[in-house]
Design an enzyme around this catalytic site. Structure first.
Site, PDB file in Angstrom:
ATOM      1  N   LYS A 108      -3.147   8.264  39.496  1.00 22.94           N
ATOM      2  CA  LYS A 108      -4.013   7.818  38.400  1.00 22.94           C
ATOM      3  C   LYS A 108      -3.537   6.542  37.705  1.00 22.94           C
ATOM      4  CE  LYS A 108      -7.063  11.620  37.679  1.00 22.94           C
ATOM      5  NZ  LYS A 108      -6.835  13.005  38.038  1.00 22.94           N
ATOM      6  N   ASP A 151       2.982  18.307  39.504  1.00 18.12           N
ATOM      7  CA  ASP A 151       1.854  17.393  39.674  1.00 18.12           C
ATOM      8  C   ASP A 151       1.672  16.640  38.357  1.00 18.12           C
ATOM      9  OD1 ASP A 151      -0.602  16.154  39.770  1.00 18.12           O
ATOM     10  OD2 ASP A 151      -1.667  17.855  40.658  1.00 18.12           O
ATOM     11  N   TYR A 196      -5.335  22.128  38.022  1.00 14.70           N
ATOM     12  CA  TYR A 196      -6.184  21.276  38.862  1.00 14.70           C
ATOM     13  C   TYR A 196      -5.277  20.385  39.700  1.00 14.70           C
ATOM     14  CZ  TYR A 196      -9.357  17.817  40.649  1.00 14.70           C
ATOM     15  OH  TYR A 196     -10.047  16.994  41.511  1.00 14.70           O
ATOM     16  N   TYR A 213     -19.824  15.521  42.336  1.00 15.29           N
ATOM     17  CA  TYR A 213     -20.437  16.806  41.993  1.00 15.29           C
ATOM     18  C   TYR A 213     -21.900  16.647  41.579  1.00 15.29           C
ATOM     19  CZ  TYR A 213     -15.475  17.761  41.718  1.00 15.29           C
ATOM     20  OH  TYR A 213     -14.141  17.849  41.998  1.00 15.29           O
TER      21      TYR A 213
HETATM   22  C1  PLP Z   1      -6.918  13.678  39.368  1.00 12.65           C
HETATM   23  C2  PLP Z   1      -5.878  14.661  39.719  1.00 12.65           C
HETATM   24  C3  PLP Z   1      -5.572  14.952  41.058  1.00 12.65           C
HETATM   25  C4  PLP Z   1      -6.333  14.356  42.217  1.00 12.65           C
HETATM   26  O1  PLP Z   1      -6.202  12.972  42.295  1.00 12.65           O
HETATM   27  P1  PLP Z   1      -7.310  12.108  43.090  1.00 12.65           P
HETATM   28  O2  PLP Z   1      -6.785  10.712  43.024  1.00 12.65           O
HETATM   29  O3  PLP Z   1      -8.588  12.306  42.356  1.00 12.65           O
HETATM   30  O4  PLP Z   1      -7.372  12.639  44.470  1.00 12.65           O
HETATM   31  C5  PLP Z   1      -4.563  15.862  41.300  1.00 12.65           C
HETATM   32  N1  PLP Z   1      -3.877  16.444  40.298  1.00 12.65           N
HETATM   33  C6  PLP Z   1      -4.132  16.165  39.006  1.00 12.65           C
HETATM   34  C7  PLP Z   1      -3.308  16.824  37.946  1.00 12.65           C
HETATM   35  C8  PLP Z   1      -5.137  15.287  38.665  1.00 12.65           C
HETATM   36  O5  PLP Z   1      -5.414  15.047  37.376  1.00 12.65           O
END
Ligand code: PLP
Length: 428
Positions: free
Chosen positions: A277, A248, A143, A15
């Protein structure tokens, strides 16, 4: 040429504008909780490098696992071939996950794992004969990543909807879960947020393939912590309306919220789960999309009868080996104790910021601490302050937050909280 000049001239950072690039610190090495900069300055990585480095940087066990893998099988295609690193990862993950959630698809990154989850949901709906179910629903404040479909499901305001307009898929949004974590749960659906979901499903259910959300902790969409009972109600509504439920847990997985997975706060199992992550302890990019046994069977019984995805670097052995070692470390460590200790200290030491006029809210959950300001922080200013304070923080908008490595000791947690309170005070 000065390396930083090359960086400024030729690299994109996340960004950023080429015309007015934000300042960057040049990191020479990382060990444990510490980042060492070009001039020898050290900063605590209070961000765990975006939720990843849960065991700290360059943990000897992770380094050894990568080295061993490097000398035997750094990479091989996953079509028609398999290897022990992926097999070991699957065995370890299935042992941690709730029963019935046990079919693992390896992806390159979190965003890709979200794309795969959405594909799984659509394919399962097609297999059920519900070809009209082509849209997704989610809560505001979420997100889910930066790829196209993931982006279309991020919060329409804090996300990037405004910048991409009609190029983005149109999805359905319900209000962010309104009841905070730890608050009393009102049974009235008009108050607890489930009424809006029920209304959406009543009206649009036949066009909705799946509902995706981050369980309990909404991360980059606003750092909000909501009541787990919302997830129980949502599970029931999804079942009633034939909507596939996707969690997620890319940010929340692997202990960060005080449970191995945030969904355990609710005792709810989704049909599809995304993890990423901290999966590799911050060593390599790797994510997984986990499907329930039942959903995987549905996809396989439908047309075309196979899951339509297969990235080049799928199940990269180096990444899988790092993940295996990271999960072993977690299994051996008292991460619950560490997260509880860090969480209690964050709650204590961030509390004084509540009295600052510029602060809207202070909240903590697990090993996550957030100061929400009333106005956006000047990120360039915070950037400079971090170097002086020896604590690496990266606010976005009005949010100043930390999720330190689990190995951060009490004195270093205090350094982090002192830096956060100082930033909040200075910005007030
Ligand atoms: C970071 C994140 C993503 C995206 O993961 P990337 O490895 O950056 O593509 C998706 N969902 C959540 C909740 C996240 O924190």
């Amino acid at each position: 040429m000065d390396p930083l000049a090359i960086d400024r001239t030729h690299l994109w950072h996340p960004y950023t504008s080429i015309a007015a690039p934000q300042p960057v610190h040049r990191v020479r090495e990382a060990e444990g909780i510490w980042l060492t900069l070009d001039d020898g300055t050290r900063m605590i990585d209070a961000m765990s490098s975006w939720w990843c480095a849960a065991h700290g940087h360059r943990h000897p066990r992770l380094v050894a696992a990568l080295e061993a893998q490097l000398h035997s099988l750094p990479h091989v295609m996953f079509g028609g071939l398999t290897h022990d690193a992926a097999i070991g990862l699957a065995a370890r993950l299935v042992a941690l996950l709730p029963p019935g959630l046990d079919r693992i698809f390896c992806c390159d990154s979190g965003s890709v794992s979200v794309e795969v989850a959405l594909k799984m949901a659509v394919q399962a709906q097609h297999a059920r004969g519900a070809r009209g179910r082509s849209r997704f629903a989610t809560v505001r404040g979420g997100y889910h990543g930066d790829t196209w479909s993931a982006m279309s499901l991020c919060d329409p305001v804090t996300g990037m909807h405004g910048h991409f307009g009609a190029a983005l898929a149109v999805q359905h949004f319900t209000p962010a879960p309104p009841v905070a974590f730890g608050a009393d749960w009102p049974e009235d659906p008009a108050e607890n947020g489930l009424g809006a979901v029920a209304a959406l499903f009543e009206e649009k259910g036949p066009e909705i393939a799946g509902f995706i959300l981050e369980p309990v902790v909404q991360g980059a969409g606003g750092m909000r912590f909501y009541h787990p009972a919302f997830l129980r109600g949502l599970r029931a509504l999804c079942d009633r309306h034939g909507v596939i439920l996707i969690f997620d847990e890319i940010a929340t997985g692997f202990g960060r919220t005080g449970r191995m997975f945030a969904m355990e706060h609710a005792g709810v199992t989704p049909d599809i789960l995304c993890l990423g992550k901290a999966l590799t302890g911050g060593m390599m990019s790797l994510a997984v999309t986990v499907a329930s046994t039942a959903l995987a069977a549905e996809i396989s019984a439908g047309d075309p009868g196979v899951l339509m995805h297969g990235p080049t670097f799928m199940a990269n052995p180096l990444a899988c080996a790092a993940a295996c070692a990271s999960l072993d470390l977690l299994a051996e460590a008292d991460w619950q104790g560490a997260v509880a200790r860090i969480g209690a200290q964050l709650a204590d030491e961030l509390a004084p910021a509540r009295d600052l006029p510029g602060v809207a809210d202070v909240r903590t959950l697990g090993a996550i601490g957030v100061i929400e300001m009333r106005a956006p922080l000047d990120s360039a200013r915070v950037h400079g302050f971090c170097r002086k304070a020896g604590v690496w923080l990266r606010p976005f908008g009005r949010l100043l937050y930390t999720m330190p490595p689990f190995v951060t000791g009490p004195e270093d947690v205090s350094r982090i909280t002192a830096a956060m309170v100082a930033i909040a005070r200075e910005a007030t």
